[in-house]
Scaffold this motif. Sequence first.
Motif, PDB file in Angstrom:
ATOM      1  N   SER A   1       0.855  -1.189   0.000  1.00  0.00           N
ATOM      2  CA  SER A   1       0.000   0.000   0.000  1.00  0.00           C
ATOM      3  C   SER A   1       0.885   1.229   0.000  1.00  0.00           C
ATOM      4  CB  SER A   1      -0.946  -0.034   1.203  1.00  0.00           C
ATOM      5  OG  SER A   1      -0.218  -0.234   2.405  1.00  0.00           O
ATOM      6  N   VAL A   2       1.027   1.901   1.145  1.00  0.00           N
ATOM      7  CA  VAL A   2       1.846   3.111   1.164  1.00  0.00           C
ATOM      8  C   VAL A   2       3.235   2.841   1.705  1.00  0.00           C
ATOM      9  CG1 VAL A   2      -0.163   4.609   1.391  1.00  0.00           C
ATOM     10  CG2 VAL A   2       0.947   3.754   3.449  1.00  0.00           C
ATOM     11  N   GLU A   3       3.473   1.645   2.282  1.00  0.00           N
ATOM     12  CA  GLU A   3       4.772   1.351   2.847  1.00  0.00           C
ATOM     13  C   GLU A   3       5.713   0.780   1.791  1.00  0.00           C
ATOM     14  OE1 GLU A   3       1.965   0.083   4.162  1.00  0.00           O
ATOM     15  OE2 GLU A   3       1.704   1.370   5.898  1.00  0.00           O
ATOM     16  N   THR A   4       6.975   0.706   2.163  1.00  0.00           N
ATOM     17  CA  THR A   4       7.990   0.078   1.324  1.00  0.00           C
ATOM     18  C   THR A   4       8.521  -1.129   2.059  1.00  0.00           C
ATOM     19  OG1 THR A   4       8.625   2.206   0.378  1.00  0.00           O
ATOM     20  CG2 THR A   4      10.207   0.408   0.187  1.00  0.00           C
ATOM     21  N   ILE A   5       8.561  -2.265   1.382  1.00  0.00           N
ATOM     22  CA  ILE A   5       9.128  -3.455   1.991  1.00  0.00           C
ATOM     23  C   ILE A   5      10.581  -3.574   1.561  1.00  0.00           C
ATOM     24  CG2 ILE A   5       8.505  -5.087   0.153  1.00  0.00           C
ATOM     25  CD1 ILE A   5       7.779  -7.068   2.447  1.00  0.00           C
ATOM     26  N   CYS A   6      11.431  -4.047   2.455  1.00  0.00           N
ATOM     27  CA  CYS A   6      12.847  -4.188   2.140  1.00  0.00           C
ATOM     28  C   CYS A   6      13.342  -5.529   2.657  1.00  0.00           C
ATOM     29  CB  CYS A   6      13.666  -3.041   2.731  1.00  0.00           C
ATOM     30  SG  CYS A   6      13.423  -2.779   4.503  1.00  0.00           S
ATOM     31  N   PHE A   7      14.458  -5.970   2.146  1.00  0.00           N
ATOM     32  CA  PHE A   7      14.941  -7.306   2.437  1.00  0.00           C
ATOM     33  C   PHE A   7      16.412  -7.382   2.121  1.00  0.00           C
ATOM     34  CE2 PHE A   7      13.521  -6.822  -1.826  1.00  0.00           C
ATOM     35  CZ  PHE A   7      14.504  -7.406  -2.593  1.00  0.00           C
ATOM     36  N   GLY A   8      17.062  -8.435   2.588  1.00  0.00           N
ATOM     37  CA  GLY A   8      18.481  -8.616   2.348  1.00  0.00           C
ATOM     38  C   GLY A   8      18.750  -9.534   1.170  1.00  0.00           C
ATOM     39  N   ALA A   9      19.998  -9.553   0.713  1.00  0.00           N
ATOM     40  CA  ALA A   9      20.411 -10.468  -0.350  1.00  0.00           C
ATOM     41  C   ALA A   9      20.787 -11.811   0.245  1.00  0.00           C
ATOM     42  CB  ALA A   9      21.598  -9.883  -1.108  1.00  0.00           C
ATOM     43  N   GLN A  10      20.721 -12.842  -0.577  1.00  0.00           N
ATOM     44  CA  GLN A  10      21.005 -14.186  -0.086  1.00  0.00           C
ATOM     45  C   GLN A  10      22.497 -14.408   0.104  1.00  0.00           C
ATOM     46  OE1 GLN A  10      19.190 -17.224  -2.452  1.00  0.00           O
ATOM     47  NE2 GLN A  10      19.724 -18.862  -1.061  1.00  0.00           N
ATOM     48  N   GLU A  11      23.287 -14.083  -0.912  1.00  0.00           N
ATOM     49  CA  GLU A  11      24.722 -14.228  -0.820  1.00  0.00           C
ATOM     50  C   GLU A  11      25.361 -13.456  -1.964  1.00  0.00           C
ATOM     51  OE1 GLU A  11      26.129 -18.266  -2.660  1.00  0.00           O
ATOM     52  OE2 GLU A  11      24.400 -18.685  -1.389  1.00  0.00           O
ATOM     53  N   PRO A  12      26.661 -13.147  -1.892  1.00  0.00           N
ATOM     54  CA  PRO A  12      27.310 -12.379  -2.949  1.00  0.00           C
ATOM     55  C   PRO A  12      27.134 -13.019  -4.323  1.00  0.00           C
ATOM     56  CG  PRO A  12      28.734 -12.509  -1.041  1.00  0.00           C
ATOM     57  CD  PRO A  12      27.566 -13.412  -0.749  1.00  0.00           C
ATOM     58  N   GLY A  13      26.870 -12.160  -5.318  1.00  0.00           N
ATOM     59  CA  GLY A  13      26.737 -12.631  -6.686  1.00  0.00           C
ATOM     60  C   GLY A  13      25.325 -12.960  -7.098  1.00  0.00           C
ATOM     61  N   LEU A  14      24.383 -12.981  -6.158  1.00  0.00           N
ATOM     62  CA  LEU A  14      22.999 -13.302  -6.480  1.00  0.00           C
ATOM     63  C   LEU A  14      22.120 -12.068  -6.311  1.00  0.00           C
ATOM     64  CD1 LEU A  14      22.413 -16.804  -4.836  1.00  0.00           C
ATOM     65  CD2 LEU A  14      22.902 -16.278  -7.223  1.00  0.00           C
ATOM     66  N   ASN A  15      21.296 -11.794  -7.330  1.00  0.00           N
ATOM     67  CA  ASN A  15      20.343 -10.691  -7.244  1.00  0.00           C
ATOM     68  C   ASN A  15      19.120 -11.102  -6.452  1.00  0.00           C
ATOM     69  OD1 ASN A  15      21.352  -8.576  -9.288  1.00  0.00           O
ATOM     70  ND2 ASN A  15      21.515 -10.489 -10.409  1.00  0.00           N
ATOM     71  N   GLU A  16      18.600 -10.184  -5.694  1.00  0.00           N
ATOM     72  CA  GLU A  16      17.290 -10.342  -5.077  1.00  0.00           C
ATOM     73  C   GLU A  16      16.438  -9.171  -5.553  1.00  0.00           C
ATOM     74  OE1 GLU A  16      16.347 -12.862  -3.471  1.00  0.00           O
ATOM     75  OE2 GLU A  16      18.142 -13.804  -2.641  1.00  0.00           O
ATOM     76  N   ILE A  17      15.303  -9.477  -6.168  1.00  0.00           N
ATOM     77  CA  ILE A  17      14.446  -8.445  -6.748  1.00  0.00           C
ATOM     78  C   ILE A  17      13.028  -8.618  -6.234  1.00  0.00           C
ATOM     79  CG2 ILE A  17      13.537  -7.442  -8.881  1.00  0.00           C
ATOM     80  CD1 ILE A  17      15.937  -8.620 -10.340  1.00  0.00           C
ATOM     81  N   VAL A  18      12.468  -7.550  -5.686  1.00  0.00           N
ATOM     82  CA  VAL A  18      11.066  -7.517  -5.285  1.00  0.00           C
ATOM     83  C   VAL A  18      10.435  -6.302  -5.948  1.00  0.00           C
ATOM     84  CG1 VAL A  18       9.535  -6.978  -3.357  1.00  0.00           C
ATOM     85  CG2 VAL A  18      11.187  -8.813  -3.136  1.00  0.00           C
ATOM     86  N   TYR A  19       9.210  -6.446  -6.397  1.00  0.00           N
ATOM     87  CA  TYR A  19       8.545  -5.328  -7.066  1.00  0.00           C
ATOM     88  C   TYR A  19       7.092  -5.252  -6.612  1.00  0.00           C
ATOM     89  CZ  TYR A  19       7.149  -9.259 -10.034  1.00  0.00           C
ATOM     90  OH  TYR A  19       6.679 -10.467 -10.480  1.00  0.00           O
ATOM     91  N   GLY A  20       6.563  -4.037  -6.653  1.00  0.00           N
ATOM     92  CA  GLY A  20       5.153  -3.792  -6.365  1.00  0.00           C
ATOM     93  C   GLY A  20       4.539  -3.083  -7.552  1.00  0.00           C
ATOM     94  N   ILE A  21       3.490  -3.659  -8.118  1.00  0.00           N
ATOM     95  CA  ILE A  21       2.861  -3.106  -9.324  1.00  0.00           C
ATOM     96  C   ILE A  21       1.686  -2.229  -8.913  1.00  0.00           C
ATOM     97  CG2 ILE A  21       1.877  -3.642 -11.575  1.00  0.00           C
ATOM     98  CD1 ILE A  21       3.133  -6.421 -11.352  1.00  0.00           C
ATOM     99  N   MET A  22       1.867  -0.918  -9.056  1.00  0.00           N
ATOM    100  CA  MET A  22       0.818   0.038  -8.737  1.00  0.00           C
ATOM    101  C   MET A  22       0.011   0.357 -10.010  1.00  0.00           C
ATOM    102  SD  MET A  22       1.453   0.522  -5.517  1.00  0.00           S
ATOM    103  CE  MET A  22       1.945  -1.202  -5.477  1.00  0.00           C
ATOM    104  N   ASN A  23      -1.004   1.181  -9.882  1.00  0.00           N
ATOM    105  CA  ASN A  23      -1.854   1.503 -11.036  1.00  0.00           C
ATOM    106  C   ASN A  23      -1.083   2.153 -12.170  1.00  0.00           C
ATOM    107  OD1 ASN A  23      -4.195   0.443  -9.913  1.00  0.00           O
ATOM    108  ND2 ASN A  23      -4.776   2.382  -8.958  1.00  0.00           N
ATOM    109  N   ASP A  24      -0.158   3.093 -11.819  1.00  0.00           N
ATOM    110  CA  ASP A  24       0.523   3.828 -12.874  1.00  0.00           C
ATOM    111  C   ASP A  24       2.048   3.775 -12.766  1.00  0.00           C
ATOM    112  OD1 ASP A  24       0.818   5.305 -10.607  1.00  0.00           O
ATOM    113  OD2 ASP A  24      -0.022   7.172 -11.412  1.00  0.00           O
ATOM    114  N   HIS A  25       2.588   2.918 -11.910  1.00  0.00           N
ATOM    115  CA  HIS A  25       4.035   2.781 -11.809  1.00  0.00           C
ATOM    116  C   HIS A  25       4.373   1.435 -11.173  1.00  0.00           C
ATOM    117  CE1 HIS A  25       3.030   4.286  -7.760  1.00  0.00           C
ATOM    118  NE2 HIS A  25       4.125   3.635  -7.353  1.00  0.00           N
TER     119      HIS A  25
END
Length: 606
Positions: A532-556
């Motif tokens: 909703s209005v908050e931002t969620i954050c998280f850590g990476a698993q280990e060096p060399g690996l990407n961690e990607i989280v996304y939130g799909i809003m109405n216009d962004h």
Amino acid sequence: MLRMCSRAGMVKPWQLGKPVSSTLVAGRNLSQQKGLPKMPAPPPLQQACELYLNYMEPMVEVKELKRTKELVEEFRKAGGVGERLQRGLERKADNTENWMTDYFMKIEFDNRNPLLGSSKSGCIFPRMDFRDKKRQISVSCLYVCSGTLLAEYIRGKQLCMKQYEQILSSCIVPGLEKDSLEFYAEKHITVAHNCQFFVLDVYNSDGTPLTVDQLCVQLERICNSSLQNNVERVGILTTEHRDIWSKTYIDLIKDKTNKESVLAIQNSIFTVCLDGAMPPDETFDNNATEQVLHGGGSQWNSGNRWFDKGLQIIIGEDGTCGINTINSNADGVVVMNMCETLKKLQVMQSPLEPLPVPQRLHFNITPELKKDIEEAKRWSQDLDVRITTFDNFGKNFLKAYKLSPDAFVQMAIQLAYYRIHQQIPAALESVSMRTFRLGRLGFISSNSPASAAFVKAFDDPKKQKVDLLEKAIKAHKWYTNLAMDGHDIYMHLWALKMQAVEEKISMPEIFIDTSFYKTLDKGFYPSQVRISVETICFGAQEPGLNEIVYGIMNDHIDFTVANFKSSDTGKENRTHMTNPVQDALLDMRALLEQTKRAEANPDLNQ
């Protein structure tokens, strides 16, 4: 990856009304638990093997594929080891409420990486305006008091609420081989200020919780008695690799005073972290992400934490507010709903009475422990988390084309990865399994033969790409439904592998083959979080690996990308996986618009 959120609906109460107990199975939020279905038994072995081959085929070389097919055939042959392990898994499914969660937790606690990696997540609230220390303290008191817990639903089905009762009064206790998750029933919280810890009782002698005014008095006492900031940062030890921290932990609690102080932190309901400001040269979003997730490094607030705690409430001097949780306790959806809880505060009143002075926790630091603290300071500065916003379009644009927004973004991420590496990623998307009793996470096989065909053809001007995109999105929907029904490939195969360990038989070659490692053990997990209005954050698993989280809003679309600064490859990937994903989204939009124009004006194709 433990970061899946879902919709919220009906309101149920949650408040600091009485001490939190470790036996909460029949608690307030579990009144409808019995109505939830059990996790279904795993699908037939033959189906799992076919799904595995379909999933990994686009990612491996021809020789690897041939070898893997031979191993799969050997594994699933009649009367073979695969059938034996499948029968054992089916027996477990019959005798437990949720076989998948049992194995999920085993995987979590087999992970010896630092908790600052993928085992930690947090949520950032809108920024507050703190004009002085008293205002920071006042807001802290409001977060401590009480709130409203929203029962959650997805696709009209109620979700399991058990995880909420695993956040409070919980702590990870380090072990030499495996950590343990412990629950307590005490009446105090711990407060961290200037890297010093205090015990604060939050109940009056008559059992009523402290009022906001009473809490303010107590927090002011704590702040006034901990003005110095040159103490040893004991809390930073909890950022270390679990093998290192478990050995240091043994040394730390050999001292009686240290042991009593550690236990007081562990058995508290939660920890409130009153932080100093962060460096002013960063954007607020990125600063807040680092502060909530790991404190920003040893030179800032990382020592003002005890990362083994199930819940930490962070209140920064610069207006940063958020919560920090352990994923072994609860998934991202629970973190998000806890955020909603803390926004709907109900101030409780109780009789005023003389308050005991909060108890300072003392630590005796030996030269060896001091050396361990210095080593831990170095590591905690390596984690790198960045937030970006793609503001060209969002959910509304994609729905106008009758496309699944989540599947569309997943295809864009795969396209970006393929453009960088010229290979198909081992991508798994997390999905909530809380429609089942004690459900945690399952995993969607994001890449498929259909998605591989799409990303490989996208930059070829001779290929018809829209049809391939539609097929890829259709396949993603199919794999999503499969996972939500409790039949995902990842958890099934990992459960069979762990079943072999439990039955003490030789590990089948399918599980030690390089293709298994490449496609199911070392993948990356781009996942959607409904926020909703908050931002969620998280850590990476280990060096060399990407961690990607996304939130799909109405216009962004909001993206969070995590990795480690100390890994050259990781830093390069983080940079690449931010801009190329946005480029892929724009190129895919252009494809849709060009196709629409061509259909509207057939003469343009002549």
